[in-house]
Design a protein around this motif. Structure first.
Motif, PDB file in Angstrom:
ATOM      1  N   LEU A   8       0.831  -1.201   0.000  1.00  0.00           N
ATOM      2  CA  LEU A   8       0.000   0.000   0.000  1.00  0.00           C
ATOM      3  C   LEU A   8       0.869   1.255   0.000  1.00  0.00           C
ATOM      4  O   LEU A   8       1.849   1.339   0.734  1.00  0.00           O
ATOM      5  CB  LEU A   8      -0.894   0.024   1.231  1.00  0.00           C
ATOM      6  CG  LEU A   8      -1.935  -1.083   1.348  1.00  0.00           C
ATOM      7  CD1 LEU A   8      -2.580  -1.022   2.729  1.00  0.00           C
ATOM      8  CD2 LEU A   8      -2.979  -0.963   0.281  1.00  0.00           C
ATOM      9  N   GLN A  33      -5.754   3.192   3.896  1.00  0.00           N
ATOM     10  CA  GLN A  33      -7.068   2.958   3.306  1.00  0.00           C
ATOM     11  C   GLN A  33      -8.108   2.902   4.413  1.00  0.00           C
ATOM     12  O   GLN A  33      -7.878   2.307   5.467  1.00  0.00           O
ATOM     13  CB  GLN A  33      -7.097   1.638   2.536  1.00  0.00           C
ATOM     14  CG  GLN A  33      -6.318   1.646   1.261  1.00  0.00           C
ATOM     15  CD  GLN A  33      -6.498   0.333   0.503  1.00  0.00           C
ATOM     16  OE1 GLN A  33      -6.949  -0.673   1.048  1.00  0.00           O
ATOM     17  NE2 GLN A  33      -6.143   0.347  -0.759  1.00  0.00           N
ATOM     18  N   LYS A  35     -11.057   2.147  -3.587  1.00  0.00           N
ATOM     19  CA  LYS A  35     -10.295   1.452  -4.617  1.00  0.00           C
ATOM     20  C   LYS A  35     -10.019   0.003  -4.247  1.00  0.00           C
ATOM     21  O   LYS A  35      -9.110  -0.622  -4.788  1.00  0.00           O
ATOM     22  CB  LYS A  35      -8.955   2.163  -4.848  1.00  0.00           C
ATOM     23  CG  LYS A  35      -9.100   3.569  -5.350  1.00  0.00           C
ATOM     24  CD  LYS A  35      -7.753   4.212  -5.572  1.00  0.00           C
ATOM     25  CE  LYS A  35      -7.915   5.636  -6.072  1.00  0.00           C
ATOM     26  NZ  LYS A  35      -6.633   6.284  -6.291  1.00  0.00           N
ATOM     27  N   PHE A  36     -10.784  -0.565  -3.321  1.00  0.00           N
ATOM     28  CA  PHE A  36     -10.490  -1.915  -2.840  1.00  0.00           C
ATOM     29  C   PHE A  36     -11.770  -2.630  -2.447  1.00  0.00           C
ATOM     30  O   PHE A  36     -12.665  -2.037  -1.856  1.00  0.00           O
ATOM     31  CB  PHE A  36      -9.567  -1.828  -1.619  1.00  0.00           C
ATOM     32  CG  PHE A  36      -9.247  -3.158  -0.994  1.00  0.00           C
ATOM     33  CD1 PHE A  36      -8.274  -3.968  -1.532  1.00  0.00           C
ATOM     34  CD2 PHE A  36      -9.930  -3.580   0.136  1.00  0.00           C
ATOM     35  CE1 PHE A  36      -7.973  -5.188  -0.957  1.00  0.00           C
ATOM     36  CE2 PHE A  36      -9.632  -4.795   0.719  1.00  0.00           C
ATOM     37  CZ  PHE A  36      -8.648  -5.609   0.167  1.00  0.00           C
ATOM     38  N   GLN A  37     -11.848  -3.909  -2.803  1.00  0.00           N
ATOM     39  CA  GLN A  37     -12.917  -4.788  -2.338  1.00  0.00           C
ATOM     40  C   GLN A  37     -12.319  -6.148  -2.027  1.00  0.00           C
ATOM     41  O   GLN A  37     -11.453  -6.630  -2.751  1.00  0.00           O
ATOM     42  CB  GLN A  37     -14.003  -4.969  -3.391  1.00  0.00           C
ATOM     43  CG  GLN A  37     -14.907  -3.802  -3.564  1.00  0.00           C
ATOM     44  CD  GLN A  37     -16.093  -4.149  -4.453  1.00  0.00           C
ATOM     45  OE1 GLN A  37     -16.385  -5.305  -4.705  1.00  0.00           O
ATOM     46  NE2 GLN A  37     -16.755  -3.126  -4.931  1.00  0.00           N
ATOM     47  N   SER A  38     -12.774  -6.748  -0.969  1.00  0.00           N
ATOM     48  CA  SER A  38     -12.350  -8.095  -0.607  1.00  0.00           C
ATOM     49  C   SER A  38     -13.583  -8.864  -0.154  1.00  0.00           C
ATOM     50  O   SER A  38     -14.405  -8.339   0.602  1.00  0.00           O
ATOM     51  CB  SER A  38     -11.327  -8.046   0.524  1.00  0.00           C
ATOM     52  OG  SER A  38     -11.043  -9.347   1.005  1.00  0.00           O
TER      53      SER A  38
END
Length: 99
Positions: A49, A53, A85-88
């Motif tokens: 990173l 975030q 800007k992130f998905q999990s």
């Protein structure tokens, strides 16, 4: 914030779990790292990173606990982390017997 609800049936109980939370992920300035897989011939670069975030987290779980021990305790679980800007997404199914 976390909630539990339980429904009782003759065959057992059904338990629901709902949870939502906030996560702040920090990188601690690790930057770029040269990595390799054991036994593979080459290296590759991994970049961590660049900044922190802020993520929202949602968890949903459902467990059935039967009265008759011949049947497994079964759990279905979902966890999602969401940011700009992130998905999990993580889904798991667990079967457990008491003996």
């Amino acid at each position: 914030m976390q909630f539990y609800e339980a429904l009782l049936f003759q065959a057992g109980k059904l338990i629901f779990q709902e949870k939502c939370s906030y996560v702040n992920v920090q990188s601690f300035n690790a930057g770029k790292i040269n990595a390799f897989l054991v036994g593979s011939p080459g290296l590759f670069t991994v970049e961590t990173l660049a900044s922190s975030q802020n993520l929202g987290v949602a968890q949903l779980g459902m467990t059935f606990d039967p009265i008759d021990a011949r049947y497994p305790i079964s759990t279905l679980f979902y966890q999602g982390e969401f940011g700009g800007k992130f998905q999990s997404h993580q889904v798991s199914l667990e079967l457990a017997w008491n003996f």
